[in-house]
Design a protein around this motif. Structure first.
Motif, PDB file in Angstrom:
ATOM      1  N   ARG A  94       0.835  -1.211   0.000  1.00  0.00           N
ATOM      2  CA  ARG A  94       0.000   0.000   0.000  1.00  0.00           C
ATOM      3  C   ARG A  94       0.868   1.259   0.000  1.00  0.00           C
ATOM      4  O   ARG A  94       0.639   2.192  -0.799  1.00  0.00           O
ATOM      5  N   ASP A  95       1.876   1.296   0.871  1.00  0.00           N
ATOM      6  CA  ASP A  95       2.727   2.484   0.972  1.00  0.00           C
ATOM      7  C   ASP A  95       3.462   2.753  -0.339  1.00  0.00           C
ATOM      8  O   ASP A  95       3.625   3.905  -0.754  1.00  0.00           O
ATOM      9  N   ARG A  96       3.893   1.709  -0.989  1.00  0.00           N
ATOM     10  CA  ARG A  96       4.621   1.876  -2.241  1.00  0.00           C
ATOM     11  C   ARG A  96       3.701   2.232  -3.401  1.00  0.00           C
ATOM     12  O   ARG A  96       4.033   3.077  -4.243  1.00  0.00           O
ATOM     13  N   LEU A  97       2.542   1.612  -3.457  1.00  0.00           N
ATOM     14  CA  LEU A  97       1.595   1.904  -4.534  1.00  0.00           C
ATOM     15  C   LEU A  97       1.122   3.352  -4.488  1.00  0.00           C
ATOM     16  O   LEU A  97       0.921   3.985  -5.537  1.00  0.00           O
ATOM     17  N   GLU A  98       0.946   3.887  -3.290  1.00  0.00           N
ATOM     18  CA  GLU A  98       0.517   5.276  -3.182  1.00  0.00           C
ATOM     19  C   GLU A  98       1.555   6.228  -3.766  1.00  0.00           C
ATOM     20  O   GLU A  98       1.213   7.206  -4.450  1.00  0.00           O
ATOM     21  N   LEU A  99       2.835   5.953  -3.512  1.00  0.00           N
ATOM     22  CA  LEU A  99       3.889   6.795  -4.084  1.00  0.00           C
ATOM     23  C   LEU A  99       4.011   6.574  -5.588  1.00  0.00           C
ATOM     24  O   LEU A  99       4.219   7.529  -6.352  1.00  0.00           O
ATOM     25  N   LEU A 100       3.874   5.335  -6.019  1.00  0.00           N
ATOM     26  CA  LEU A 100       3.965   5.049  -7.446  1.00  0.00           C
ATOM     27  C   LEU A 100       2.869   5.774  -8.219  1.00  0.00           C
ATOM     28  O   LEU A 100       3.103   6.284  -9.321  1.00  0.00           O
ATOM     29  N   ARG A 101       1.692   5.835  -7.652  1.00  0.00           N
ATOM     30  CA  ARG A 101       0.596   6.546  -8.325  1.00  0.00           C
ATOM     31  C   ARG A 101       0.938   8.017  -8.532  1.00  0.00           C
ATOM     32  O   ARG A 101       0.633   8.595  -9.576  1.00  0.00           O
ATOM     33  N   LYS A 102       1.577   8.631  -7.551  1.00  0.00           N
ATOM     34  CA  LYS A 102       1.940  10.045  -7.675  1.00  0.00           C
ATOM     35  C   LYS A 102       2.940  10.267  -8.809  1.00  0.00           C
ATOM     36  O   LYS A 102       2.963  11.335  -9.422  1.00  0.00           O
ATOM     37  N   LEU A 103       3.769   9.283  -9.074  1.00  0.00           N
ATOM     38  CA  LEU A 103       4.803   9.441 -10.089  1.00  0.00           C
ATOM     39  C   LEU A 103       4.263   9.303 -11.504  1.00  0.00           C
ATOM     40  O   LEU A 103       4.862   9.813 -12.455  1.00  0.00           O
ATOM     41  N   LEU A 104       3.132   8.624 -11.674  1.00  0.00           N
ATOM     42  CA  LEU A 104       2.586   8.392 -13.008  1.00  0.00           C
ATOM     43  C   LEU A 104       2.110   9.684 -13.671  1.00  0.00           C
ATOM     44  O   LEU A 104       1.592  10.587 -13.014  1.00  0.00           O
ATOM     45  N   THR A 105       2.262   9.750 -14.996  1.00  0.00           N
ATOM     46  CA  THR A 105       1.604  10.797 -15.769  1.00  0.00           C
ATOM     47  C   THR A 105       0.094  10.568 -15.710  1.00  0.00           C
ATOM     48  O   THR A 105      -0.365   9.475 -15.383  1.00  0.00           O
ATOM     49  N   ASP A 106      -0.677  11.588 -16.044  1.00  0.00           N
ATOM     50  CA  ASP A 106      -2.137  11.435 -16.012  1.00  0.00           C
ATOM     51  C   ASP A 106      -2.603  10.315 -16.939  1.00  0.00           C
ATOM     52  O   ASP A 106      -3.608   9.655 -16.666  1.00  0.00           O
ATOM     53  N   ASP A 107      -1.872  10.111 -18.032  1.00  0.00           N
ATOM     54  CA  ASP A 107      -2.251   9.057 -18.977  1.00  0.00           C
ATOM     55  C   ASP A 107      -1.372   7.816 -18.827  1.00  0.00           C
ATOM     56  O   ASP A 107      -1.353   6.959 -19.708  1.00  0.00           O
ATOM     57  N   GLY A 108      -0.663   7.709 -17.704  1.00  0.00           N
ATOM     58  CA  GLY A 108       0.246   6.596 -17.494  1.00  0.00           C
ATOM     59  C   GLY A 108      -0.432   5.365 -16.934  1.00  0.00           C
ATOM     60  O   GLY A 108      -1.573   5.414 -16.443  1.00  0.00           O
ATOM     61  N   ALA A 109       0.287   4.231 -16.983  1.00  0.00           N
ATOM     62  CA  ALA A 109      -0.257   2.949 -16.532  1.00  0.00           C
ATOM     63  C   ALA A 109       0.746   2.220 -15.669  1.00  0.00           C
ATOM     64  O   ALA A 109       1.957   2.359 -15.834  1.00  0.00           O
ATOM     65  N   ILE A 110       0.226   1.435 -14.724  1.00  0.00           N
ATOM     66  CA  ILE A 110       1.055   0.588 -13.874  1.00  0.00           C
ATOM     67  C   ILE A 110       0.676  -0.869 -14.120  1.00  0.00           C
ATOM     68  O   ILE A 110      -0.501  -1.209 -14.265  1.00  0.00           O
TER      69      ILE A 110
END
Length: 569
Positions: A94-110
């Protein structure tokens, strides 16, 4: 009033959240390699802290994130342990996914790859972090074949040969958000496919060859449903042949397909509005006539482009070209089928040899990562992997002309990733996707380590219940400025006494000197009345006369409530 609940995954310790210190990244030039101007980053250290360190500079900039986190199988592998308590695993993710989401572009994907140990829980966790509306697909990846017919009988479960990739985007709704993935196709050798269909008693349709469409005899204009014109030309005296006919004349079937690749077709009575309107206009065709319809589609793959479709036979059937679904690679013909959610065809037997590094039970095929990168990015985009393992993601991104960031805390960062990337840059790595990507070498990367914590406990003055913090003695003046800029969310400046800027009107100054009235008066000369200044210092005179646009904070006292200055897990 009725109570409204919240749909969420709960676990022991969910409310315990780390108060992360945004560490600085320190380059080690002795481990950086290749082009000194390269932007690619290899970061050694805890990936949670590394993601926090990247947040200030990379928020909203990463187009594709691929992670292959520990599957939590309970096993211990050669390079890492893969078994933590379930609730702890969820908190760590959870802690890592929250930071990863912030790094994505608006049109980015994980893309998150897991097996069935934690996949279902991670899906719900991703729903919470990214939102269910931003779920795109769950992909099943065939990982290996199951050999033998008898089995052992001792295992209660079916043998595992599938892993899962959960795909989410940051924003699936707005105009600046995710639109669609790039078109990616599964590849099958055409001649193996044809032979397989024959063995199954199925009919292969692409057997006609258009040698010449004849002489132009007339042109008409047909209107589509929107009133736009379709330019239709009729030709007479077409010359056709068949693959079977040429084989009967002594030619090899494969040679016929290769030599006449661009002229081989099938035909269909596809029920389209354009075909219907053409039929209404022309009624029928002679066997030696063909129609060429030219128009500009309003949607679909060819939107906005001028295209030409051919129609033949008395019933005006649409011509479908083999070249539209098959790729010619030298003398090979590769059938292309649009990628779905079941991915197979990756050679897992050769994975251990890729990159010339051994990483048992943890390495993914370069071809698999290529599919993900190709699906979600274009050259120059940023790709990030915060569970780098043996370095496959960075290797593939590098060969495909993408910029990349990888994070790894294990010692295999040095024993596996660094030498693997060096071979890639030197052009010595010709395995994996090198041939497909026509990789010849080049580029480079910078190696970074996470700096130690800015503040550390004074061993002489601290007690168990009353810790006393001081500036880490390993920090020089430059590192101190960089660290406080990160914590206070300022951009660092490399010149002058105004060390950081957060906007056009707010500046930061950091010093370990004694701050006196004369010191403040001198600093104020560097800013205008409509600008403000934040000063961080270790010592100051009492009763300073501060202008309204100047604020002074103390190191370490005023930093202690901003971060947890302890190593995160």
């Amino acid at each position: 009033m009725a109570k409204r609940g919240k749909l969420e995954l709960t676990w022991v310790g969910k409310e315990d959240r780390p108060h992360l210190e945004p560490r600085i990244l320190v380059e080690d030039p002795t481990k950086s390699y290749g082009d000194p101007g390269a932007e690619n980053m290899l970061i050694f250290g805890n990936n949670l802290l590394a993601l926090k360190a990247l947040e200030r500079d990379f928020a909203g900039k990463i187009k594709c994130i691929y992670i292959d986190p520990p599957y939590n199988t309970g096993q211990a592998f050669a390079n890492y342990d893969d078994g933590v308590e379930h609730s702890l695993w969820l908190s760590l993710m959870r802690d890592r996914l929250e930071l990863l989401r912030k790094l994505l572009t608006d049109d980015g994907a994980i893309f998150v790859q897991l097996n069935d140990e934690e996949q279902a829980y991670c899906k719900v966790l991703l729903d919470e972090v990214f939102g269910r509306r931003n779920f795109i697909n769950q992909i099943a990846v065939k990982t290996k074949n199951i050999a033998g017919a008898s089995g052992g009988g001792e295992d209660k479960r079916l043998k595992k040969n599938i892993e899962f990739v959960l795909v989410y985007v940051k924003d699936n709704d707005s105009d600046t958000g995710f639109r669609k993935f790039n078109e990616v196709f599964e590849e099958t050798n055409l001649f193996e496919l044809i032979e397989d269909m024959r063995l199954q008693g199925k009919s292969w349709k692409y057997t006609s060859i258009l040698l010449d469409k004849g002489q132009f005899i007339e042109e008409r204009t047909v209107r589509d449903g929107s009133g736009d014109s379709i330019r239709v030309r009729k030709y007479k005296g077409i010359k056709r042949a068949t693959v079977r006919g040429m084989v009967r004349c002594g030619l090899e079937e494969e040679a016929v397909y290769v030599n006449h690749f661009h002229a081989i077709f099938s035909d269909t009575n596809a029920q389209t509005s354009i075909r219907t309107r053409i039929i209404d206009e022309f009624k029928t065709l002679a066997d030696d006539e063909v129609l060429a319809a030219e128009y500009t589609p309003r949607s679909g793959r060819d939107k906005g482009k001028i295209v030409e479709h051919l129609y033949i036979s008395p019933t005006i059937r649409r011509v479908i070209w083999l070249k539209d679904t098959t790729h010619k690679r030298g003398r090979q013909l590769i059938k292309l089928d649009k990628l779905g959610t079941f991915w197979s065809g990756y050679n897992w037997n050769n994975v251990s040899k890729e990159g010339d590094v051994i990483f048992p039970s943890g390495k993914k095929p370069e071809a698999l990562i290529k599919t993900i990168v190709e699906l979600s990015t274009k050259p120059g985009d940023w790709v990030l992997d915060s569970f780098a393992g043996s370095g496959t993601t960075g290797t593939v991104a590098h060969k495909m002309g993408r910029r990349w960031i990888m994070v790894e805390m294990g010692e295999h960062c040095h024993t596996h990733i660094v030498p693997r990337l060096q071979r890639v840059i030197d052009g010595k790595d010709q395995g994996g996707i090198s041939e497909i990507a026509n990789w010849q070498g080049g580029g480079g990367f910078k190696y970074y380590r996470l700096a130690e914590s800015l503040l550390v406990q004074d061993k002489d003055l601290s007690t168990k219940d009353a810790p006393v913090y001081v500036i880490n003695p390993r920090y020089d003046e430059t590192m101190l400025v960089q660290a406080i800029c990160k914590i206070e969310n300022f951009n660092c400046r490399n010149d002058g006494r105004l060390h950081g800027i957060s906007s056009e009107s707010r500046f930061l100054h950091v010093t370990t000197n004694l701050v006196t009235q004369a010191y403040i008066d001198s600093l104020v000369e560097d800013i205008s009345l409509d600008q403000s200044l934040l000063v961080y210092c270790t010592r100051r005179r009492r009763n300073l006369d501060l202008p309204e646009n100047v604020e002074i904070k103390n190191i370490p006292r005023d930093l202690l409530n901003k971060c947890d200055f302890n190593e995160a897990t």
